[in-house]
Write a protein that holds these residues in place. Structure first.
Motif, short mmCIF file in Angstrom:
data_model
loop_
_atom_site.label_atom_id
_atom_site.label_comp_id
_atom_site.label_asym_id
_atom_site.label_seq_id
_atom_site.Cartn_x
_atom_site.Cartn_y
_atom_site.Cartn_z
N ASP A 181 2.10 4.70 -1.12
CA ASP A 181 2.67 4.17 -2.36
C ASP A 181 3.80 3.19 -2.07
O ASP A 181 4.65 2.92 -2.93
CB ASP A 181 3.19 5.31 -3.23
CG ASP A 181 4.31 6.10 -2.56
OD1 ASP A 181 4.54 5.91 -1.34
OD2 ASP A 181 4.97 6.92 -3.24
N ALA A 182 3.82 2.63 -0.86
CA ALA A 182 4.91 1.72 -0.47
C ALA A 182 4.98 0.53 -1.42
O ALA A 182 3.97 -0.04 -1.81
CB ALA A 182 4.70 1.24 0.97
N SER A 220 -7.02 -5.88 6.04
CA SER A 220 -7.73 -5.50 4.81
C SER A 220 -7.89 -3.99 4.70
O SER A 220 -7.77 -3.41 3.62
CB SER A 220 -9.12 -6.16 4.78
OG SER A 220 -9.01 -7.54 4.57
N SER A 221 -8.17 -3.33 5.83
CA SER A 221 -8.36 -1.88 5.84
C SER A 221 -7.10 -1.16 5.37
O SER A 221 -7.17 -0.15 4.65
CB SER A 221 -8.73 -1.41 7.25
OG SER A 221 -8.74 -0.01 7.33
N VAL A 222 -5.94 -1.68 5.74
CA VAL A 222 -4.68 -1.08 5.31
C VAL A 222 -4.51 -1.21 3.80
O VAL A 222 -4.15 -0.25 3.11
CB VAL A 222 -3.50 -1.72 6.06
CG1 VAL A 222 -2.17 -1.35 5.41
CG2 VAL A 222 -3.51 -1.30 7.52
N GLN A 241 13.15 2.81 3.66
CA GLN A 241 12.31 3.62 4.54
C GLN A 241 11.17 2.74 5.02
O GLN A 241 10.55 2.04 4.22
CB GLN A 241 11.72 4.80 3.78
CG GLN A 241 12.68 5.92 3.46
CD GLN A 241 11.96 7.04 2.72
OE1 GLN A 241 11.61 6.90 1.56
NE2 GLN A 241 11.72 8.15 3.40
N SER A 242 10.90 2.75 6.32
CA SER A 242 9.80 1.95 6.83
C SER A 242 8.91 2.77 7.75
O SER A 242 9.34 3.78 8.32
CB SER A 242 10.32 0.72 7.59
OG SER A 242 11.00 1.12 8.77
N ALA A 243 7.66 2.35 7.85
CA ALA A 243 6.71 3.00 8.74
C ALA A 243 5.85 1.93 9.39
O ALA A 243 5.50 0.92 8.76
CB ALA A 243 5.83 3.99 7.99
N ILE A 244 5.50 2.14 10.66
CA ILE A 244 4.62 1.22 11.39
C ILE A 244 3.24 1.84 11.54
O ILE A 244 3.10 3.00 11.95
CB ILE A 244 5.19 0.89 12.78
CG1 ILE A 244 6.42 0.00 12.68
CG2 ILE A 244 4.14 0.19 13.64
CD1 ILE A 244 7.02 -0.41 14.02
N ASN A 263 13.55 2.84 -1.19
CA ASN A 263 12.42 1.91 -1.21
C ASN A 263 11.64 1.96 0.10
O ASN A 263 12.22 2.11 1.17
CB ASN A 263 12.93 0.50 -1.48
CG ASN A 263 13.82 0.45 -2.70
OD1 ASN A 263 13.67 1.28 -3.59
ND2 ASN A 263 14.75 -0.48 -2.74
N LYS A 264 10.31 1.77 -0.01
CA LYS A 264 9.44 1.92 1.16
C LYS A 264 8.80 0.61 1.57
O LYS A 264 8.30 -0.14 0.73
CB LYS A 264 8.34 2.94 0.86
CG LYS A 264 8.82 4.37 0.67
CD LYS A 264 7.65 5.29 0.37
CE LYS A 264 8.10 6.71 0.08
NZ LYS A 264 6.95 7.58 -0.24
N LEU A 265 8.81 0.37 2.88
CA LEU A 265 8.16 -0.79 3.48
C LEU A 265 7.12 -0.30 4.49
O LEU A 265 7.47 0.43 5.42
CB LEU A 265 9.19 -1.68 4.18
CG LEU A 265 8.65 -2.80 5.07
CD1 LEU A 265 7.89 -3.84 4.24
CD2 LEU A 265 9.78 -3.48 5.85
N LEU A 266 5.88 -0.69 4.30
CA LEU A 266 4.82 -0.36 5.25
C LEU A 266 4.56 -1.58 6.13
O LEU A 266 4.30 -2.67 5.64
CB LEU A 266 3.54 0.04 4.52
CG LEU A 266 2.36 0.41 5.43
CD1 LEU A 266 2.65 1.69 6.20
CD2 LEU A 266 1.07 0.55 4.62
#
Length: 307
Positions: A117-118, A132-134, A43-46, A2-5
């Protein structure tokens, strides 16, 4: 997996409390959220920005915690966002001594392709236009969008903040901010007004007095763990948000019942954050300690009553 942004500041802080003071140390909402979420199977990304004055060891720390930093822009010749503050004796109020936006002033977020697709997006405290841009860059509608904000944006970017609030599922703010945003002193009434702005769920953080979760007419209260010492409250709210979003991402369950567990997990991790300056405690923390304290939370709230 699973993905977390995660969207939020990666920064330098200089902190002063009644127990001591620091020079520039690692801070920022995105940092605290990322470190907190790293205790879950995901899985995470900053998505954030720093200057080239940001030490490699801090970047390595995030990578070692399985946080993807491909969306963390490093601006050559730029300086990293810096905040300095002094907490008063009660540790509930603080004075900002210095804020230097630096590279954050012109930040244009870029979501890594692998995270467009997080399933869960955690919009940490940043300008509402960046948040908002994200969301605009997501190619798949997330299962859950969580927003954290603060009174600063209510003061200087309220129209933009209200627009992004319409697009989120959960908002996490403290009690003072909930009252300012809603214009209501009663937190029950405030939550209802904020829900009408867009979010299905409202989490109101009350520091040492726990957190409230609202959904329709349902309310859940999670206590804060009584601690012998609170050393530095910086980042506690972000750590809470990271634990909340991390648990939801790992479990893939966005029901009200599961969010109750997420609030407890968030509160649990936040209780560690305040024990040392900045991110120091979160960096040293291990999963055994997390699980042990989780049992304390359970015993704190479990009781039998004859009705």
């Amino acid at each position: 997996m699973n993905k977390l942004l995660i969207v939020g500041t990666v920064a330098f802080d200089a902190i002063e409390t009644p127990f001591g003071k620091t020079d520039k140390i690692l801070g920022g909402a995105g940092t605290y959220i990322g470190l907190s979420a790293s205790f879950f199977n995901l899985q995470s990304a900053i998505v954030s920005v720093v200057g080239d004055d940001f030490p490699q060891e801090y970047l390595d720390l995030l990578t070692e915690r399985n946080v993807d930093i491909s969306g963390l822009e490093v601006v050559k010749g730029g300086k990293t966002f810096f905040w300095s503050g002094r907490y008063r004796n009660d540790l509930n109020s603080r004075d900002t001594l210095d804020t230097q936006l630096n590279v954050l002033a012109d930040f244009q977020p870029k979501v890594p392709q692998d995270f467009k697709d997080a399933g869960v997006v955690m919009l940490g405290n940043l300008h509402p236009l960046v948040q908002s841009s994200v969301l605009d860059q997501m190619e798949t509608k997330p299962k859950l969008v969580v927003l954290d904000t603060m009174n600063f944006w209510m003061d200087c970017a309220l129209p933009e903040l209200l627009e992004v609030i319409k697009r989120v599922d959960v908002i996490t703010i403290n009690d003072e901010e909930a009252r300012q945003l809603s214009g209501e002193y009663s937190l029950v009434k405030a939550a209802a007004i904020i829900q009408a702005m867009g979010p299905e769920y409202v989490v109101i953080k009350k520091g040492e007095h726990g957190a409230l979760l609202f959904h329709d007419k349902e309310v859940f209260f999670a206590p804060a763990l009584p601690l012998e010492e609170v050393f530095d409250p910086t980042g506690a709210g972000d750590t809470f948000a990271g634990g909340f979003a991390g648990f939801i991402t790992q479990s893939e369950n966005v029901s009200f019942e599961n969010m109750k567990n997420a609030v407890i997990y968030g509160s649990n991790l936040a209780s560690f954050c305040v024990e040392k300056f900045g991110t120091e405690r979160m960096v040293d923390l291990d999963k055994k300690e997390v699980m042990s304290r989780l049992k304390q939370f359970k015993s704190l709230t479990q009781f039998e009553i004859v009705l």
